[in-house]
Design a protein around this motif. Structure first.
Motif, PDB file in Angstrom:
ATOM      1  N   ALA A 101      -1.945  53.935  18.334  1.00  0.00           N
ATOM      2  CA  ALA A 101      -3.131  53.622  19.130  1.00  0.00           C
ATOM      3  C   ALA A 101      -4.371  53.414  18.281  1.00  0.00           C
ATOM      4  CB  ALA A 101      -3.385  54.732  20.140  1.00  0.00           C
ATOM      5  N   ASP A 102      -4.520  54.186  17.220  1.00  0.00           N
ATOM      6  CA  ASP A 102      -5.815  54.262  16.553  1.00  0.00           C
ATOM      7  C   ASP A 102      -5.914  53.691  15.144  1.00  0.00           C
ATOM      8  OD1 ASP A 102      -7.011  55.484  18.739  1.00  0.00           O
ATOM      9  OD2 ASP A 102      -6.474  57.486  18.061  1.00  0.00           O
ATOM     10  N   THR A 103      -4.823  53.492  14.463  1.00  0.00           N
ATOM     11  CA  THR A 103      -4.906  53.128  13.048  1.00  0.00           C
ATOM     12  C   THR A 103      -5.714  51.859  12.811  1.00  0.00           C
ATOM     13  OG1 THR A 103      -2.847  54.290  12.560  1.00  0.00           O
ATOM     14  CG2 THR A 103      -3.573  52.632  10.962  1.00  0.00           C
ATOM     15  N   VAL A 104      -5.399  50.784  13.490  1.00  0.00           N
ATOM     16  CA  VAL A 104      -6.114  49.526  13.266  1.00  0.00           C
ATOM     17  C   VAL A 104      -7.564  49.649  13.707  1.00  0.00           C
ATOM     18  CG1 VAL A 104      -6.261  47.086  13.918  1.00  0.00           C
ATOM     19  CG2 VAL A 104      -4.049  48.091  13.355  1.00  0.00           C
ATOM     20  N   SER A 105      -7.786  50.265  14.862  1.00  0.00           N
ATOM     21  CA  SER A 105      -9.138  50.411  15.388  1.00  0.00           C
ATOM     22  C   SER A 105     -10.017  51.222  14.430  1.00  0.00           C
ATOM     23  CB  SER A 105      -9.077  51.090  16.760  1.00  0.00           C
ATOM     24  OG  SER A 105     -10.352  51.175  17.338  1.00  0.00           O
ATOM     25  N   ILE A 106      -9.522  52.352  13.961  1.00  0.00           N
ATOM     26  CA  ILE A 106     -10.300  53.183  13.037  1.00  0.00           C
ATOM     27  C   ILE A 106     -10.513  52.450  11.719  1.00  0.00           C
ATOM     28  CG2 ILE A 106     -10.350  55.333  11.690  1.00  0.00           C
ATOM     29  CD1 ILE A 106      -8.749  56.648  13.991  1.00  0.00           C
ATOM     30  N   ALA A 107      -9.481  51.789  11.232  1.00  0.00           N
ATOM     31  CA  ALA A 107      -9.602  51.069   9.953  1.00  0.00           C
ATOM     32  C   ALA A 107     -10.673  49.982  10.022  1.00  0.00           C
ATOM     33  CB  ALA A 107      -8.255  50.472   9.550  1.00  0.00           C
ATOM     34  N   VAL A 108     -10.671  49.204  11.098  1.00  0.00           N
ATOM     35  CA  VAL A 108     -11.689  48.154  11.258  1.00  0.00           C
ATOM     36  C   VAL A 108     -13.069  48.784  11.360  1.00  0.00           C
ATOM     37  CG1 VAL A 108     -12.556  46.333  12.797  1.00  0.00           C
ATOM     38  CG2 VAL A 108     -10.113  46.453  12.257  1.00  0.00           C
ATOM     39  N   MET A 109     -13.162  49.834  12.179  1.00  0.00           N
ATOM     40  CA  MET A 109     -14.456  50.491  12.366  1.00  0.00           C
ATOM     41  C   MET A 109     -14.982  51.040  11.041  1.00  0.00           C
ATOM     42  SD  MET A 109     -15.753  52.841  15.412  1.00  0.00           S
ATOM     43  CE  MET A 109     -15.313  51.490  16.432  1.00  0.00           C
ATOM     44  N   THR A 151     -14.421  46.034  19.238  1.00  0.00           N
ATOM     45  CA  THR A 151     -14.074  45.842  20.653  1.00  0.00           C
ATOM     46  C   THR A 151     -13.175  44.616  20.868  1.00  0.00           C
ATOM     47  OG1 THR A 151     -16.027  47.037  21.397  1.00  0.00           O
ATOM     48  CG2 THR A 151     -15.000  45.555  22.990  1.00  0.00           C
ATOM     49  N   PRO A 152     -13.497  43.440  20.316  1.00  0.00           N
ATOM     50  CA  PRO A 152     -12.569  42.302  20.507  1.00  0.00           C
ATOM     51  C   PRO A 152     -11.210  42.533  19.853  1.00  0.00           C
ATOM     52  CG  PRO A 152     -14.700  41.536  19.681  1.00  0.00           C
ATOM     53  CD  PRO A 152     -14.733  43.025  19.658  1.00  0.00           C
ATOM     54  N   VAL A 153     -11.182  43.267  18.739  1.00  0.00           N
ATOM     55  CA  VAL A 153      -9.902  43.592  18.093  1.00  0.00           C
ATOM     56  C   VAL A 153      -9.058  44.440  19.043  1.00  0.00           C
ATOM     57  CG1 VAL A 153      -8.812  44.843  16.174  1.00  0.00           C
ATOM     58  CG2 VAL A 153     -10.839  43.426  15.750  1.00  0.00           C
ATOM     59  N   ASN A 154      -9.689  45.462  19.647  1.00  0.00           N
ATOM     60  CA  ASN A 154      -8.962  46.309  20.595  1.00  0.00           C
ATOM     61  C   ASN A 154      -8.530  45.526  21.827  1.00  0.00           C
ATOM     62  OD1 ASN A 154      -8.835  48.723  19.178  1.00  0.00           O
ATOM     63  ND2 ASN A 154     -10.845  49.373  19.865  1.00  0.00           N
ATOM     64  N   LYS A 155      -9.374  44.626  22.304  1.00  0.00           N
ATOM     65  CA  LYS A 155      -9.012  43.807  23.471  1.00  0.00           C
ATOM     66  C   LYS A 155      -7.767  42.976  23.170  1.00  0.00           C
ATOM     67  CE  LYS A 155     -10.932  40.458  26.785  1.00  0.00           C
ATOM     68  NZ  LYS A 155      -9.713  39.707  26.950  1.00  0.00           N
ATOM     69  N   TRP A 156      -7.758  42.372  22.005  1.00  0.00           N
ATOM     70  CA  TRP A 156      -6.624  41.553  21.595  1.00  0.00           C
ATOM     71  C   TRP A 156      -5.361  42.398  21.487  1.00  0.00           C
ATOM     72  CZ3 TRP A 156      -3.654  41.484  17.046  1.00  0.00           C
ATOM     73  CH2 TRP A 156      -2.836  40.355  16.881  1.00  0.00           C
ATOM     74  N   MET A 157      -5.478  43.584  20.863  1.00  0.00           N
ATOM     75  CA  MET A 157      -4.304  44.441  20.677  1.00  0.00           C
ATOM     76  C   MET A 157      -3.785  44.992  22.005  1.00  0.00           C
ATOM     77  SD  MET A 157      -5.151  46.441  17.138  1.00  0.00           S
ATOM     78  CE  MET A 157      -3.658  47.389  17.287  1.00  0.00           C
ATOM     79  N   ILE A 158      -4.686  45.483  22.854  1.00  0.00           N
ATOM     80  CA  ILE A 158      -4.259  46.030  24.141  1.00  0.00           C
ATOM     81  C   ILE A 158      -3.594  44.948  24.980  1.00  0.00           C
ATOM     82  CG2 ILE A 158      -5.039  47.047  26.326  1.00  0.00           C
ATOM     83  CD1 ILE A 158      -7.328  48.378  24.641  1.00  0.00           C
ATOM     84  N   GLY A 159      -4.140  43.744  24.940  1.00  0.00           N
ATOM     85  CA  GLY A 159      -3.566  42.621  25.688  1.00  0.00           C
ATOM     86  C   GLY A 159      -2.157  42.264  25.245  1.00  0.00           C
ATOM     87  N   ARG A 160      -1.791  42.693  24.053  1.00  0.00           N
ATOM     88  CA  ARG A 160      -0.449  42.446  23.527  1.00  0.00           C
ATOM     89  C   ARG A 160       0.427  43.691  23.549  1.00  0.00           C
ATOM     90  NH1 ARG A 160      -3.766  39.008  22.535  1.00  0.00           N
ATOM     91  NH2 ARG A 160      -3.455  36.904  21.855  1.00  0.00           N
ATOM     92  N   GLY A 161      -0.063  44.730  24.258  1.00  0.00           N
ATOM     93  CA  GLY A 161       0.719  45.956  24.383  1.00  0.00           C
ATOM     94  C   GLY A 161       0.661  46.847  23.156  1.00  0.00           C
ATOM     95  N   GLN A 162      -0.319  46.628  22.288  1.00  0.00           N
ATOM     96  CA  GLN A 162      -0.452  47.418  21.070  1.00  0.00           C
ATOM     97  C   GLN A 162      -1.724  48.258  21.130  1.00  0.00           C
ATOM     98  OE1 GLN A 162      -0.515  44.172  18.309  1.00  0.00           O
ATOM     99  NE2 GLN A 162       1.708  44.058  18.169  1.00  0.00           N
ATOM    100  N   GLY A 163      -1.996  49.027  20.085  1.00  0.00           N
ATOM    101  CA  GLY A 163      -3.217  49.817  20.014  1.00  0.00           C
ATOM    102  C   GLY A 163      -3.282  50.833  21.132  1.00  0.00           C
ATOM    103  N   HIS A 164      -4.387  50.864  21.848  1.00  0.00           N
ATOM    104  CA  HIS A 164      -4.591  51.868  22.897  1.00  0.00           C
ATOM    105  C   HIS A 164      -3.667  51.656  24.092  1.00  0.00           C
ATOM    106  CE1 HIS A 164      -7.887  54.573  21.746  1.00  0.00           C
ATOM    107  NE2 HIS A 164      -8.053  53.659  20.824  1.00  0.00           N
ATOM    108  N   ALA A 165      -2.966  50.547  24.141  1.00  0.00           N
ATOM    109  CA  ALA A 165      -1.959  50.370  25.188  1.00  0.00           C
ATOM    110  C   ALA A 165      -0.877  51.435  25.049  1.00  0.00           C
ATOM    111  CB  ALA A 165      -1.344  48.976  25.107  1.00  0.00           C
ATOM    112  N   ALA A 166      -0.639  51.910  23.814  1.00  0.00           N
ATOM    113  CA  ALA A 166       0.352  52.970  23.583  1.00  0.00           C
ATOM    114  C   ALA A 166      -0.066  54.267  24.275  1.00  0.00           C
ATOM    115  CB  ALA A 166       0.529  53.205  22.082  1.00  0.00           C
TER     116      ALA A 166
END
Length: 154
Positions: free
Chosen positions: A86-94, A134-149
Protein backbone atom coordinates in the motif's frame (compact mmCIF):
# COMPACT_ATOMS: atom_id res chain seq x y z
CA UNK A 1 -23.27 4.61 -12.10
CA UNK A 2 -20.06 4.88 -10.05
CA UNK A 3 -20.30 5.41 -6.29
CA UNK A 4 -18.63 8.25 -4.40
CA UNK A 5 -15.40 6.34 -3.77
CA UNK A 6 -14.80 5.01 -7.25
CA UNK A 7 -14.61 6.66 -10.62
CA UNK A 8 -16.09 5.30 -13.81
CA UNK A 9 -14.82 1.91 -15.01
CA UNK A 10 -13.51 0.96 -11.54
CA UNK A 11 -10.91 3.74 -11.37
CA UNK A 12 -10.15 5.68 -8.23
CA UNK A 13 -11.72 9.03 -7.47
CA UNK A 14 -9.62 12.08 -6.67
CA UNK A 15 -11.15 12.06 -3.19
CA UNK A 16 -9.99 8.50 -2.56
CA UNK A 17 -6.52 9.33 -3.88
CA UNK A 18 -6.33 12.46 -1.72
CA UNK A 19 -7.34 10.45 1.39
CA UNK A 20 -4.66 7.85 0.67
CA UNK A 21 -2.08 10.59 0.12
CA UNK A 22 -3.09 12.41 3.30
CA UNK A 23 -2.71 9.14 5.23
CA UNK A 24 0.76 8.74 3.73
CA UNK A 25 1.64 12.37 4.40
CA UNK A 26 0.67 12.02 8.06
CA UNK A 27 3.08 9.14 8.65
CA UNK A 28 5.80 10.81 6.61
CA UNK A 29 5.45 14.11 8.45
CA UNK A 30 5.53 12.51 11.90
CA UNK A 31 8.56 10.41 11.03
CA UNK A 32 10.42 13.08 9.15
CA UNK A 33 9.98 15.77 11.79
CA UNK A 34 10.94 13.35 14.56
CA UNK A 35 14.04 12.27 12.62
CA UNK A 36 15.09 15.86 12.03
CA UNK A 37 14.56 16.80 15.67
CA UNK A 38 16.61 13.81 16.86
CA UNK A 39 19.37 14.35 14.30
CA UNK A 40 19.56 18.04 15.16
CA UNK A 41 19.54 17.36 18.92
CA UNK A 42 22.41 14.90 18.47
CA UNK A 43 24.24 17.50 16.34
CA UNK A 44 24.50 15.13 13.39
CA UNK A 45 25.33 16.45 9.94
CA UNK A 46 22.79 17.00 7.17
CA UNK A 47 23.12 13.62 5.47
CA UNK A 48 22.75 11.39 8.56
CA UNK A 49 19.88 13.56 9.84
CA UNK A 50 18.08 13.35 6.49
CA UNK A 51 18.63 9.58 6.31
CA UNK A 52 17.18 9.16 9.81
CA UNK A 53 14.22 11.36 8.88
CA UNK A 54 13.55 9.32 5.73
CA UNK A 55 13.83 6.03 7.64
CA UNK A 56 11.40 7.31 10.26
CA UNK A 57 9.03 8.53 7.52
CA UNK A 58 8.84 4.99 6.13
CA UNK A 59 8.57 3.49 9.62
CA UNK A 60 5.71 5.74 10.70
CA UNK A 61 3.99 5.55 7.30
CA UNK A 62 4.01 1.75 7.39
CA UNK A 63 3.01 1.75 11.07
CA UNK A 64 -0.16 3.76 10.46
CA UNK A 65 -1.24 1.29 7.80
CA UNK A 66 -0.31 -1.68 10.00
CA UNK A 67 -2.50 -0.31 12.79
CA UNK A 68 -5.44 0.05 10.40
CA UNK A 69 -5.19 -3.40 8.83
CA UNK A 70 -4.48 -5.15 12.14
CA UNK A 71 -7.78 -3.70 13.42
CA UNK A 72 -9.45 -5.73 10.69
CA UNK A 73 -7.99 -8.86 12.34
CA UNK A 74 -5.41 -9.52 9.66
CA UNK A 75 -2.40 -11.51 10.88
CA UNK A 76 0.98 -9.81 11.22
CA UNK A 77 2.53 -11.41 8.11
CA UNK A 78 -0.42 -10.46 5.92
CA UNK A 79 -0.66 -6.99 7.49
CA UNK A 80 3.02 -6.31 6.75
CA UNK A 81 2.53 -7.40 3.13
CA UNK A 82 -0.47 -5.07 2.81
CA UNK A 83 1.43 -2.14 4.34
CA UNK A 84 4.40 -2.67 2.03
CA UNK A 85 2.14 -2.95 -1.02
CA UNK A 86 0.00 0.00 0.00
CA UNK A 87 2.63 2.51 1.01
CA UNK A 88 6.04 1.89 -0.53
CA UNK A 89 5.58 3.83 -3.77
CA UNK A 90 3.54 6.58 -2.12
CA UNK A 91 6.09 7.15 0.66
CA UNK A 92 9.01 6.95 -1.76
CA UNK A 93 7.52 9.59 -4.07
CA UNK A 94 6.60 11.79 -1.13
CA UNK A 95 10.08 11.56 0.40
CA UNK A 96 11.85 12.11 -2.91
CA UNK A 97 9.85 15.27 -3.62
CA UNK A 98 9.85 16.63 -0.07
CA UNK A 99 13.55 16.07 0.57
CA UNK A 100 14.43 17.23 -2.92
CA UNK A 101 12.74 20.55 -2.21
CA UNK A 102 14.51 20.92 1.13
CA UNK A 103 17.82 20.14 -0.59
CA UNK A 104 17.38 22.83 -3.27
CA UNK A 105 15.99 25.66 -1.11
CA UNK A 106 19.00 27.87 -0.37
CA UNK A 107 19.95 27.60 3.30
CA UNK A 108 17.23 25.09 4.23
CA UNK A 109 19.66 22.25 4.91
CA UNK A 110 21.56 24.41 7.39
CA UNK A 111 18.53 26.02 9.03
CA UNK A 112 17.87 25.25 12.67
CA UNK A 113 14.61 24.00 14.15
CA UNK A 114 13.98 27.49 15.49
CA UNK A 115 14.31 29.08 12.01
CA UNK A 116 11.29 29.95 9.89
CA UNK A 117 13.25 28.80 6.83
CA UNK A 118 13.45 25.27 8.24
CA UNK A 119 9.70 25.02 8.82
CA UNK A 120 8.62 26.85 5.66
CA UNK A 121 10.78 24.66 3.42
CA UNK A 122 9.67 21.50 5.23
CA UNK A 123 5.96 22.37 5.12
CA UNK A 124 6.25 23.68 1.57
CA UNK A 125 7.94 20.43 0.59
CA UNK A 126 5.09 18.45 2.16
CA UNK A 127 2.53 20.52 0.24
CA UNK A 128 4.26 20.00 -3.10
CA UNK A 129 4.79 16.31 -2.32
CA UNK A 130 1.07 15.96 -1.59
CA UNK A 131 0.20 17.54 -4.96
CA UNK A 132 2.58 15.25 -6.84
CA UNK A 133 1.81 12.06 -4.92
CA UNK A 134 -2.00 12.32 -5.17
CA UNK A 135 -2.11 11.60 -8.95
CA UNK A 136 0.37 8.74 -8.42
CA UNK A 137 -1.94 7.23 -5.80
CA UNK A 138 -4.98 7.78 -8.03
CA UNK A 139 -3.28 5.94 -10.86
CA UNK A 140 -2.18 3.07 -8.60
CA UNK A 141 -5.52 2.66 -6.82
CA UNK A 142 -7.31 2.69 -10.18
CA UNK A 143 -5.18 -0.30 -11.16
CA UNK A 144 -5.80 -2.19 -7.92
CA UNK A 145 -2.38 -1.33 -6.48
CA UNK A 146 -1.15 0.88 -3.63
CA UNK A 147 -3.87 1.76 -1.14
CA UNK A 148 -6.28 -0.51 -3.00
CA UNK A 149 -4.51 -3.31 -1.06
CA UNK A 150 -5.69 -1.73 2.21
CA UNK A 151 -9.30 -1.59 1.02
CA UNK A 152 -9.10 -5.19 -0.17
CA UNK A 153 -7.92 -6.32 3.28
CA UNK A 154 -11.03 -5.00 5.06
Amino acid sequence: MADADHGAHGGASWGMAAKATLHCLTGCAIGEILGMVIGTALMWGNVPTMLLAIAFAFLFGYSLTLLAVRRSHLGWKSAIKVALAADTVSIAVMELVDNGIIAVVPGAMDAHLSDALFWSSLLGGFAVAFLITTPVNKWMIGRGQGHAAVHASH
